[in-house]
Design a protein around this motif. Sequence first.
Motif, short mmCIF file in Angstrom:
data_model
loop_
_atom_site.label_atom_id
_atom_site.label_comp_id
_atom_site.label_asym_id
_atom_site.label_seq_id
_atom_site.Cartn_x
_atom_site.Cartn_y
_atom_site.Cartn_z
N ASP A 91 43.36 37.30 69.64
CA ASP A 91 44.83 37.42 69.64
C ASP A 91 45.38 37.49 68.21
O ASP A 91 46.47 38.02 67.99
N GLN A 92 44.63 36.92 67.26
CA GLN A 92 45.04 37.01 65.84
C GLN A 92 44.56 38.30 65.18
O GLN A 92 44.72 38.48 63.97
N GLY A 93 43.91 39.16 65.96
CA GLY A 93 43.40 40.41 65.39
C GLY A 93 42.10 40.23 64.63
O GLY A 93 41.76 41.02 63.75
N ALA A 94 41.34 39.18 64.97
CA ALA A 94 40.10 38.91 64.25
C ALA A 94 39.02 39.93 64.61
O ALA A 94 39.04 40.52 65.70
N PHE A 95 38.06 40.10 63.70
CA PHE A 95 36.81 40.81 63.98
C PHE A 95 35.78 39.71 64.25
O PHE A 95 35.54 38.86 63.39
N VAL A 96 35.20 39.72 65.46
CA VAL A 96 34.32 38.63 65.88
C VAL A 96 32.89 39.15 66.02
O VAL A 96 32.69 40.23 66.60
N PHE A 97 31.92 38.41 65.47
CA PHE A 97 30.53 38.83 65.67
C PHE A 97 29.64 37.65 66.03
O PHE A 97 29.89 36.51 65.67
N TRP A 98 28.59 37.99 66.79
CA TRP A 98 27.59 37.03 67.27
C TRP A 98 26.60 36.76 66.14
O TRP A 98 25.96 37.68 65.64
N ASN A 99 26.49 35.48 65.76
CA ASN A 99 25.63 35.11 64.63
C ASN A 99 24.19 34.86 65.08
O ASN A 99 23.96 34.42 66.20
N HIS A 100 23.27 35.01 64.15
CA HIS A 100 21.86 34.63 64.32
C HIS A 100 21.44 34.54 65.79
O HIS A 100 21.06 33.49 66.28
N GLN A 101 21.44 35.71 66.42
CA GLN A 101 21.22 35.80 67.88
C GLN A 101 19.88 35.22 68.31
O GLN A 101 19.78 34.63 69.38
N GLY A 102 18.84 35.34 67.49
CA GLY A 102 17.52 34.84 67.90
C GLY A 102 17.19 33.49 67.31
O GLY A 102 16.02 33.16 67.13
N TRP A 103 18.18 32.66 67.05
CA TRP A 103 17.96 31.46 66.25
C TRP A 103 17.32 30.32 67.01
O TRP A 103 16.25 29.86 66.68
N PRO A 131 26.62 29.80 74.57
CA PRO A 131 26.69 31.19 74.11
C PRO A 131 26.21 31.41 72.67
O PRO A 131 26.00 32.53 72.27
N GLY A 132 26.03 30.33 71.86
CA GLY A 132 25.62 30.52 70.47
C GLY A 132 26.83 30.52 69.53
O GLY A 132 27.94 30.21 69.93
N HIS A 133 26.56 30.84 68.28
CA HIS A 133 27.60 30.78 67.24
C HIS A 133 28.21 32.17 67.02
O HIS A 133 27.51 33.18 67.06
N PHE A 134 29.52 32.17 66.75
CA PHE A 134 30.24 33.43 66.48
C PHE A 134 31.11 33.25 65.24
O PHE A 134 31.75 32.21 65.08
N ASN A 135 31.14 34.26 64.39
CA ASN A 135 32.07 34.25 63.24
C ASN A 135 33.31 35.06 63.59
O ASN A 135 33.21 36.13 64.20
N ALA A 136 34.46 34.53 63.19
CA ALA A 136 35.73 35.27 63.33
C ALA A 136 36.26 35.54 61.93
O ALA A 136 36.46 34.61 61.14
N LEU A 137 36.46 36.82 61.62
CA LEU A 137 36.95 37.23 60.29
C LEU A 137 38.41 37.66 60.38
O LEU A 137 38.87 38.06 61.44
N PHE A 138 39.09 37.65 59.23
CA PHE A 138 40.48 38.10 59.10
C PHE A 138 41.43 37.23 59.93
O PHE A 138 42.38 37.73 60.53
N LEU A 139 41.17 35.92 59.98
CA LEU A 139 42.05 35.01 60.71
C LEU A 139 43.32 34.75 59.89
O LEU A 139 43.31 34.78 58.66
N ASN A 140 44.42 34.48 60.62
CA ASN A 140 45.65 34.03 59.94
C ASN A 140 45.69 32.52 59.90
O ASN A 140 46.10 31.92 58.91
N ASP A 141 45.26 31.90 60.99
CA ASP A 141 45.47 30.47 61.18
C ASP A 141 44.25 29.93 61.94
O ASP A 141 44.02 30.30 63.10
#
Length: 363
Positions: free
Chosen positions: A151-163, A123-133
């Motif tokens: 489940d930790q309330g993260a904001f998740v985004f798909w990185n460098h989609q065309g990499w 699926p590629g790389h994803f960043n998760a922001l605002f993690l607690n743990d």
Amino acid sequence: MKRLSLVSLAVLPLFAVALRPAVGAEVRHEIPFPDLPSYQTLKCDLHEHTVFSDGLVWPPVRVAEAWRQGLDVIAISDHIEYQPHKEDVPTNHERSHELARDSARAHGLLLVKAAEITRDTPPGHFNALFLNDIKPLDTPEFLDVIKRANDQGAFVFWNHQGWQGEEKGRWLDVHTTMFQNKWFQGMEVCNGDEYYPNAHKWCLEKNLTMLGNTDIHDPDLRQKSTSQDHRTMTLAFVKEKTLPGLKEALLAGRTVVWWKDQLIGRKEWLEPLFHRCIQVAPPHLRSDKAIWVQIRNACNADIRLERSGNLGPAKLDLPAGTTSLVQIGVGKSSGPLELKYTAKNVLTAPATGLPVTLRIPAR
Ligand SMILES: [Zn+2]
Ligand SMILES: [Zn+2]
């Protein structure tokens, strides 16, 4: 003697504090993108690496370099699954954030606790922001990781989609599963030197938030951000400069990406940003055949305009931070004028410039 030394000991720290800023003070060069009518504009780089994964920088250095260049927010997002320096720097997913935290407080920079979920493509790389743990994300099944981040309330985004990889640039079933579960909320439209038109298109179609980041691994030696030389970054339009304020803006999709000489995003946010940047003064001189006006570009990006109507110069290049003198042939009109242009480097969709109207007030 004893008394004297007590006095000098008591006075010494005061002198030290008073003298410190004069020598070697850190200097910040602001990035003057204007705020929008109801929102503050934050300059963000939400994808960075340190020695705790495959970066070449100790975490607090990331804070100082970003602050110096005028950024307001960074996320250190070291790889969970990839630590090539682990013989020298032991695996500890929390540590890069811990080490950068005090420096971020001292610089008044927002530091987002984050991680990069690093699997093959797809699926590629994803960043998760605002993690607690971060530790619970170190688990084999990809979709489990994504779910745990959410489940930790993260904001998740798909990185460098065309990499890279044979599935490069393709939206696959795994992405549909994640999208339908609302397990990712954004995509990098730009990563470092690359722009991904497909990501731009999908963000528009699927209402995903657009992001632009450096994915920086090396030290960044820039002293300041200029229109010619700056990081790829996300402008986030926030109600308040706090981590919850940033998260709210990202979830609402209030972003624009500044990449090379382009501003990329959604018309809804590019339009007010353009009109805050470009300020047209009333004519200061009139003749029978022409008027003269001054047009100011108050932001940090150059703006390139091409005429789409029949009034005004065919092209107008408005360099960042300058005022341009413009002569417009208009006959004897003294009323307000409307000049129709396309902002060629303000992209509302792939290869689509923002249509704009410059309103010249009557004198
Ligand atoms: Zn990556
Ligand atoms: Zn990365």
